[in-house]
Design a protein around this motif. Sequence first.
Motif, PDB file in Angstrom:
ATOM      1  N   LEU A 490       0.415  -2.358 -30.038  1.00  0.00           N
ATOM      2  CA  LEU A 490       0.925  -2.525 -28.686  1.00  0.00           C
ATOM      3  C   LEU A 490       1.837  -3.747 -28.699  1.00  0.00           C
ATOM      4  O   LEU A 490       1.426  -4.836 -29.102  1.00  0.00           O
ATOM      5  CB  LEU A 490      -0.235  -2.728 -27.711  1.00  0.00           C
ATOM      6  CG  LEU A 490       0.078  -2.649 -26.211  1.00  0.00           C
ATOM      7  CD1 LEU A 490       0.666  -1.304 -25.852  1.00  0.00           C
ATOM      8  CD2 LEU A 490      -1.186  -2.905 -25.399  1.00  0.00           C
ATOM      9  N   CYS A 491       3.100  -3.549 -28.293  1.00  0.00           N
ATOM     10  CA  CYS A 491       4.099  -4.618 -28.369  1.00  0.00           C
ATOM     11  C   CYS A 491       4.713  -4.827 -26.989  1.00  0.00           C
ATOM     12  O   CYS A 491       5.135  -3.859 -26.335  1.00  0.00           O
ATOM     13  CB  CYS A 491       5.181  -4.271 -29.387  1.00  0.00           C
ATOM     14  SG  CYS A 491       6.542  -5.469 -29.466  1.00  0.00           S
ATOM     15  N   PHE A 492       4.760  -6.088 -26.548  1.00  0.00           N
ATOM     16  CA  PHE A 492       5.409  -6.449 -25.291  1.00  0.00           C
ATOM     17  C   PHE A 492       6.597  -7.349 -25.604  1.00  0.00           C
ATOM     18  O   PHE A 492       6.475  -8.312 -26.363  1.00  0.00           O
ATOM     19  CB  PHE A 492       4.427  -7.186 -24.365  1.00  0.00           C
ATOM     20  CG  PHE A 492       3.293  -6.332 -23.880  1.00  0.00           C
ATOM     21  CD1 PHE A 492       3.451  -5.522 -22.772  1.00  0.00           C
ATOM     22  CD2 PHE A 492       2.076  -6.331 -24.547  1.00  0.00           C
ATOM     23  CE1 PHE A 492       2.409  -4.726 -22.329  1.00  0.00           C
ATOM     24  CE2 PHE A 492       1.037  -5.535 -24.114  1.00  0.00           C
ATOM     25  CZ  PHE A 492       1.196  -4.725 -23.004  1.00  0.00           C
ATOM     26  N   GLU A 493       7.740  -7.034 -24.991  1.00  0.00           N
ATOM     27  CA  GLU A 493       8.958  -7.805 -25.258  1.00  0.00           C
ATOM     28  C   GLU A 493       9.604  -8.230 -23.943  1.00  0.00           C
ATOM     29  O   GLU A 493       9.838  -7.420 -23.047  1.00  0.00           O
ATOM     30  CB  GLU A 493       9.960  -6.973 -26.063  1.00  0.00           C
ATOM     31  CG  GLU A 493      11.258  -7.717 -26.370  1.00  0.00           C
ATOM     32  CD  GLU A 493      12.183  -6.951 -27.294  1.00  0.00           C
ATOM     33  OE1 GLU A 493      13.337  -7.364 -27.449  1.00  0.00           O
ATOM     34  OE2 GLU A 493      11.734  -5.934 -27.862  1.00  0.00           O
ATOM     35  N   GLY A 494       9.909  -9.534 -23.851  1.00  0.00           N
ATOM     36  CA  GLY A 494      10.616 -10.065 -22.692  1.00  0.00           C
ATOM     37  C   GLY A 494       9.829 -10.004 -21.396  1.00  0.00           C
ATOM     38  O   GLY A 494      10.438  -9.934 -20.323  1.00  0.00           O
ATOM     39  N   LEU A 495       8.516 -10.044 -21.451  1.00  0.00           N
ATOM     40  CA  LEU A 495       7.683  -9.939 -20.249  1.00  0.00           C
ATOM     41  C   LEU A 495       7.238 -11.316 -19.768  1.00  0.00           C
ATOM     42  O   LEU A 495       7.012 -12.230 -20.571  1.00  0.00           O
ATOM     43  CB  LEU A 495       6.451  -9.074 -20.511  1.00  0.00           C
ATOM     44  CG  LEU A 495       6.558  -7.601 -20.084  1.00  0.00           C
ATOM     45  CD1 LEU A 495       7.585  -6.881 -20.927  1.00  0.00           C
ATOM     46  CD2 LEU A 495       5.210  -6.915 -20.176  1.00  0.00           C
ATOM     47  N   VAL A 496       7.131 -11.446 -18.468  1.00  0.00           N
ATOM     48  CA  VAL A 496       6.523 -12.621 -17.848  1.00  0.00           C
ATOM     49  C   VAL A 496       5.188 -12.156 -17.262  1.00  0.00           C
ATOM     50  O   VAL A 496       5.159 -11.426 -16.263  1.00  0.00           O
ATOM     51  CB  VAL A 496       7.412 -13.222 -16.753  1.00  0.00           C
ATOM     52  CG1 VAL A 496       6.708 -14.414 -16.094  1.00  0.00           C
ATOM     53  CG2 VAL A 496       8.765 -13.634 -17.326  1.00  0.00           C
TER      54      VAL A 496
END
Length: 566
Positions: A490-496
């Motif tokens: 599971l990869c999250f990119e550019g999230l706040v």
Amino acid sequence: MKRPSKKRKRDIAGTPSVTSMPPCSKFRREQLFQEERALRTQITVAETQLVVVYSRLNDLAPSVALPTEVLVLIFRMLSPGKGPFPLHDNVYLCVPITAVSHVCHRWRAITLAYSALWTHVPPLLLGYEWTREMLSRTQGAPLTLDIQLGSHKRDADASLKLALKQLDQIRTLIVPCSGQYGLQYVSSPAPLLESISFNNLTGIHTSNPIQYHHIVRFETPALRKLVLGNNVTLDGTNATIIKDLTHLDIGNTDMPRLYKTIDVLQALLSLKFLALNIRASSAAVSFTIITLPSLTSIMLNGTALDCSKLLQQVRAPSVKACTLVCTSRDKTELPDLLAAVSALLAQNKEISALLQRPHRLFINMGELSSRKMTVRMAETEYCGGIEAFCQPKNVTWNPNWHMALSYTASLYGSITLNKIASVCKVLCLDGVTDATLQRISGSGVSLFCKEFIGKMPALRSLTVCRTLASAIFKAIQPSKSFRLEGLSQLCFEGLVFKQNRSRFGRNQDITELKRVFRTRGKMGLNLPRLKLIQCTSPGGDLNNLRSAVIRMGVNYTEMDQSDTGG
């Protein structure tokens, strides 16, 4: 004061003064001149020796000490400057290789020895003298003649005529759409000419475009690529003169005008790549069947209605790739468009099943104001990264991409679940192992993510870029008919990661993410890896997240902007 004696006066009068010294003899003057010449010769020798020493010192620089073959490869990567140039432009802007040739003696010798470095010739920007010099440095190598718009020299006509005399040496010809620039006066054949591009640098459209056969009147037996800009058409063109084309790009046309070129398209039996930019038109046109037996790639840009009508009439049994950039105001057009794409890809019996069951999928909804949905498919994993894979305006075709759809709804409309279902139905997402969701936002975002992810039971890697994290947490929850047993990353990119206002000091998204990994066994998830790329948290809880998931045995990776090369 005592006066000097007469004897003292005589002694002073007999002493010669400096100002009253007798002039040098002719022999003495010649001797002085010789000494001066000798000193100047010594100075010249010393300066020459100093230059040699500095030259040896420069040879120790890493960039100069590279092998000649490596330097040539680097020099060939220099691209010509882009116009238009200001009135005070110089040759260094037009042809950067000239600046390289003035760096040092070795680089100059290398650049002058390799004629292929000088084959891009823009005569209208160089002027007559530099055009003649450039042509002499090519030493007969195949040329790229670039007739760019820009600041024209006073001798531009003379330099253009000089360059066109080398027509038998030209391999690539670049011409602006707004003028013919002497091509109508050329009659000698161009045996090496493989590519002609009519570029529209001004962006101006004319109501009376120029016909291709009125511009190119000379023989082009080797022509394989033709790019037509906004103001050049194939109307009335004899198909036999372009029958061997493998690449055709028509930059600005409409359905009625395209109908007039059907006979030309039908004759292109060798055509492999077709790109059409179709303007919206109110005129109704009924197309006949267009048979393109060698076509492998098609790229269309226009309304969803026009693109679907055109695709329904194309017969291309060898097609392998399709790129669409479509706009629509009718909610029923997306299913029809996807059905036309499915029918087109199904014509290739050998790979139709593989094409409709991709291994990699990218979905982007775009900005809220535009409501633009982009779908891209690939047979194999693309290693260029997320942004390289999903670049919306990328016109470079990658052989691993089999379908790319960019769909824009009306300004205040939305992409409904019915449209989502139509995409899932046509694309057959049961074989997707690598998926990316980007900018999925607005009302119904959770249902959107749930609908897509629920159609991908073989999913192994899920990347979420600038999308509501809570919607993803809900989407991967198992149900009676759905379970992501193979999901491994599971990869999250550019999230706040958002802060929970009801619980001070606690981060809601991070708390929920830790709960997902803590209860993954109960949810039937393996999920051994978690990756964060340029993610932030107002509460600074990323360190807490890292410690928690590592204690759970998760392979945790975190990358910031410096790690990604940004």
